[in-house]
Design a protein around this motif. Sequence first.
Motif, mmCIF file in Angstrom:
data_model
loop_
_atom_site.group_PDB
_atom_site.id
_atom_site.type_symbol
_atom_site.label_atom_id
_atom_site.label_comp_id
_atom_site.label_asym_id
_atom_site.label_seq_id
_atom_site.Cartn_x
_atom_site.Cartn_y
_atom_site.Cartn_z
ATOM 1 N N ASP A 118 -124.439 -38.589 0.680
ATOM 2 C CA ASP A 118 -124.265 -38.028 2.013
ATOM 3 C C ASP A 118 -123.256 -38.884 2.766
ATOM 4 O O ASP A 118 -122.976 -40.021 2.384
ATOM 5 C CB ASP A 118 -125.595 -38.025 2.777
ATOM 6 C CG ASP A 118 -126.594 -37.020 2.217
ATOM 7 O OD1 ASP A 118 -126.169 -36.016 1.611
ATOM 8 O OD2 ASP A 118 -127.797 -37.250 2.393
ATOM 9 N N TRP A 119 -122.739 -38.337 3.855
ATOM 10 C CA TRP A 119 -121.828 -39.090 4.705
ATOM 11 C C TRP A 119 -122.620 -40.090 5.537
ATOM 12 O O TRP A 119 -123.739 -39.812 5.955
ATOM 13 C CB TRP A 119 -121.084 -38.149 5.649
ATOM 14 C CG TRP A 119 -120.112 -37.237 4.976
ATOM 15 C CD1 TRP A 119 -120.312 -35.918 4.669
ATOM 16 C CD2 TRP A 119 -118.802 -37.546 4.522
ATOM 17 N NE1 TRP A 119 -119.200 -35.396 4.060
ATOM 18 C CE2 TRP A 119 -118.253 -36.373 3.959
ATOM 19 C CE3 TRP A 119 -118.026 -38.709 4.537
ATOM 20 C CZ2 TRP A 119 -116.967 -36.328 3.421
ATOM 21 C CZ3 TRP A 119 -116.745 -38.655 3.997
ATOM 22 C CH2 TRP A 119 -116.229 -37.487 3.448
ATOM 23 N N VAL A 120 -122.022 -41.231 5.801
ATOM 24 C CA VAL A 120 -122.578 -42.225 6.718
ATOM 25 C C VAL A 120 -121.478 -42.567 7.727
ATOM 26 O O VAL A 120 -120.312 -42.689 7.355
ATOM 27 C CB VAL A 120 -123.085 -43.481 5.974
ATOM 28 C CG1 VAL A 120 -121.974 -44.174 5.222
ATOM 29 C CG2 VAL A 120 -123.766 -44.437 6.919
ATOM 30 N N ILE A 121 -121.855 -42.675 8.988
ATOM 31 C CA ILE A 121 -120.889 -43.005 10.037
ATOM 32 C C ILE A 121 -120.928 -44.509 10.299
ATOM 33 O O ILE A 121 -121.990 -45.085 10.521
ATOM 34 C CB ILE A 121 -121.191 -42.235 11.343
ATOM 35 C CG1 ILE A 121 -121.039 -40.737 11.116
ATOM 36 C CG2 ILE A 121 -120.260 -42.711 12.477
ATOM 37 C CD1 ILE A 121 -121.444 -39.884 12.303
ATOM 38 N N ILE A 122 -119.755 -45.107 10.292
ATOM 39 C CA ILE A 122 -119.623 -46.530 10.591
ATOM 40 C C ILE A 122 -119.345 -46.652 12.090
ATOM 41 O O ILE A 122 -118.211 -46.475 12.526
ATOM 42 C CB ILE A 122 -118.482 -47.169 9.769
ATOM 43 C CG1 ILE A 122 -118.661 -46.914 8.280
ATOM 44 C CG2 ILE A 122 -118.374 -48.659 10.085
ATOM 45 C CD1 ILE A 122 -119.968 -47.420 7.716
ATOM 46 N N ASP A 123 -120.387 -46.905 12.858
ATOM 47 C CA ASP A 123 -120.206 -47.002 14.309
ATOM 48 C C ASP A 123 -120.103 -48.466 14.751
ATOM 49 O O ASP A 123 -120.299 -49.385 13.949
ATOM 50 C CB ASP A 123 -121.317 -46.256 15.053
ATOM 51 C CG ASP A 123 -122.709 -46.789 14.790
ATOM 52 O OD1 ASP A 123 -122.852 -47.920 14.296
ATOM 53 O OD2 ASP A 123 -123.674 -46.055 15.087
ATOM 54 N N GLN A 124 -119.796 -48.662 16.013
ATOM 55 C CA GLN A 124 -119.589 -50.027 16.514
ATOM 56 C C GLN A 124 -120.872 -50.839 16.452
ATOM 57 O O GLN A 124 -120.829 -52.050 16.188
ATOM 58 C CB GLN A 124 -119.029 -49.998 17.943
ATOM 59 C CG GLN A 124 -118.519 -51.351 18.407
ATOM 60 C CD GLN A 124 -117.363 -51.870 17.556
ATOM 61 O OE1 GLN A 124 -116.392 -51.160 17.311
ATOM 62 N NE2 GLN A 124 -117.463 -53.121 17.094
#
Length: 153
Positions: A23-29
């Motif tokens: 699945d996609w994972v978001i790299i957030d701050q």
Amino acid sequence: MPIEIETPRDARNHIDETLPPSDWVIIDQRMINTFAEATGDDQWIHVDVERAAHELPGAKTIAHGYLTLSLLPRLLKEIVVFTKLSRSINYGSERVRFTSPVPVDTRLRLHATITSVEDIDDGGARIGQRCEIEQEGRDRPALVADIIRILYP
């Protein structure tokens, strides 16, 4: 949907097979800042949002290369499930390349291929995998790595 493999040694039936992506994972701050705090790598290109807006191409902070690498265990579990597995040990890497920077708020997913399976004691196997972390909307992957894990049923 991950593929299911019964025992680590059964992985040899899937060598060089195209496995489903994670699945996609978001790299957030927040993730970047947490990683910086845990590792002590607080270089401004990762954590100083205002400075990055003025000085970095793309005007965004970028994730640590090792943060991207550290996602492998999480994402590998989304690709392959061993139904008879007692433990998994990271054995090492033959090659790791950070091939493209990962700007904050980028979506990543893993593509992996089983490249080798070597029987070891106690019914286990040393499994080699080629891993490539894709960045949504970009031609170059963020990371390419050949990793080795030891798995026991």
